[in-house]
Design a protein around this motif. Structure first.
Motif, mmCIF file in Angstrom:
data_model
loop_
_atom_site.group_PDB
_atom_site.id
_atom_site.type_symbol
_atom_site.label_atom_id
_atom_site.label_comp_id
_atom_site.label_asym_id
_atom_site.label_seq_id
_atom_site.Cartn_x
_atom_site.Cartn_y
_atom_site.Cartn_z
ATOM 1 N N LYS A 164 2.410 4.402 1.257
ATOM 2 C CA LYS A 164 3.219 4.403 1.601
ATOM 3 C C LYS A 164 3.314 4.319 3.399
ATOM 4 O O LYS A 164 4.193 4.524 3.684
ATOM 5 C CB LYS A 164 4.358 5.105 1.094
ATOM 6 N N GLY A 187 1.303 -0.153 0.683
ATOM 7 C CA GLY A 187 1.987 -0.635 -1.398
ATOM 8 C C GLY A 187 3.276 0.827 -0.990
ATOM 9 O O GLY A 187 3.673 0.971 0.219
ATOM 10 N N ASP A 188 4.134 -0.217 -2.147
ATOM 11 C CA ASP A 188 5.930 0.686 -2.311
ATOM 12 C C ASP A 188 6.198 1.486 -2.654
ATOM 13 O O ASP A 188 6.726 2.364 -3.181
ATOM 14 C CB ASP A 188 6.554 -0.802 -2.371
ATOM 15 N N ARG A 189 4.674 1.806 -2.895
ATOM 16 C CA ARG A 189 4.721 3.168 -3.735
ATOM 17 C C ARG A 189 2.530 3.821 -3.249
ATOM 18 O O ARG A 189 2.590 3.724 -3.163
ATOM 19 C CB ARG A 189 4.632 3.266 -5.094
#
Length: 307
Positions: free
Chosen positions: A14, A55-57
């Motif tokens: 992130k 990315g989202d994580r």
């Protein structure tokens, strides 16, 4: 299977932008220019050692095991297929992205994507560290080690590591039953992969990289403290693998162990491979307020990558 060492790894993050300053200014790595979304980090003349994609994580996407040459790679694929793992062969686009001659991958019983490759791209005498630095210990030993978290040490995982990959057991440190450390048979490091056993949890626990000069550990330690980055453990010397190191959290929320002076395979003796009664000779005081690595997750949730 004749694995040379840990050749590269990929992360989803992130906070890729945080690495643009952290990698060169704290760790001494070089940031390689890239046309794609990945942030490529260099530790030597190889194309890259660590790839970080937005990315989202925060999570580990893959780890790459280097084979010596094409015959060794083809033999590895035969072994994996015979064990029922059905390796998938990388297409030209993915090979170019990894900068390798050939690569195949499987999902291991540790919920990690393991990639097997040979022919990693390099350009001699081109590595320039991100800050004054005496260099990283890489070469035939790979670029370092990775420690993964698994909820239990199963027969399937034991078979995969010891019988399929043919890794040599090094020890479990002071936490017998809670940790296991391994290295490829032709690798000079004490360990290239380790497992931390935590019920109900999977994911990346920490990454270790080694430098040639103790002063570079001290400089990195100072810079971490100056930045206010959280420590997982203070500077110290381990007992079983008597390195001097510290553990600090990276911009992606996992700890990185920054190391000097690990023992080599030729120096390992029964005392070192035995059962130490303490984790460290001195130091390595764990931070009670340290966050849980964000790259670890519930075992009920699988986040293995296909990219």
């Amino acid at each position: 299977m004749e694995i040379v060492g840990l050749g590269y790894m990929g992360l989803e993050s992130k906070n890729t932008e945080g690495w643009r300053t952290y990698a060169p200014e704290v760790l001494g790595m070089a940031v390689r220019p890239s046309d794609g979304p990945a942030l490529l980090l260099r530790m030597d003349d190889r194309n890259h050692r660590i790839a970080i994609r937005p990315g989202d994580r925060d999570r580990l996407s893959y780890i790459g095991w280097e084979l010596l040459n094409r015959p060794a790679w083809e033999e590895a694929l035969q072994i994996l297929a015979a064990e029922g793992y059905a390796p998938e062969i990388a297409d030209p686009g993915l090979r170019e992205e990894r900068a390798v001659h050939a690569m195949a991958w499987i999902h291991g019983p540790d919920d990690v994507r393991h990639e097997f490759y040979y022919g990693h791209g390099f350009d001699s005498h081109t590595f320039l560290p991100g800050r004054p630095h005496n260099g990283f210990v890489t070469g035939e030993g790979g670029f370092g080690h990775v420690v993964l978290t698994v909820p239990a040490w199963t027969d399937e995982l034991n078979h995969f590591i010891e019988d399929v990959l043919k890794f040599k057991w090094f020890g479990s440190g002071a936490d017998t039953g809670k940790r296991r450390f391994y290295r490829p048979r032709r690798n000079h490091r004490t360990h290239a992969i380790g497992y931390s056993i935590v019920p109900g949890v999977l994911g990346l626990q920490h990454v270790g990289i080694e430098v040639h000069d103790l002063d570079d550990v001290g400089i990195a330690y100072d810079r971490v403290l100056e930045r206010g980055d959280p420590l997982m453990a203070t500077l110290g010397r381990h007992t079983q693998d008597p390195v001097i190191s510290f553990y600090a959290f990276t911009p992606s929320g996992f700890p990185l162990e920054y190391i000097n002076a690990g023992v080599e395979d030729s120096e390992v003796h029964p005392f070192v491979e035995g059962k130490p009664e303490s984790l460290s000779i001195w130091g390595h005081k764990f931070n009670p307020d340290a966050p849980k690595p964000s790259t670890m997750y519930s075992a009920a949730e699988s986040v293995t990558s296909d990219s």
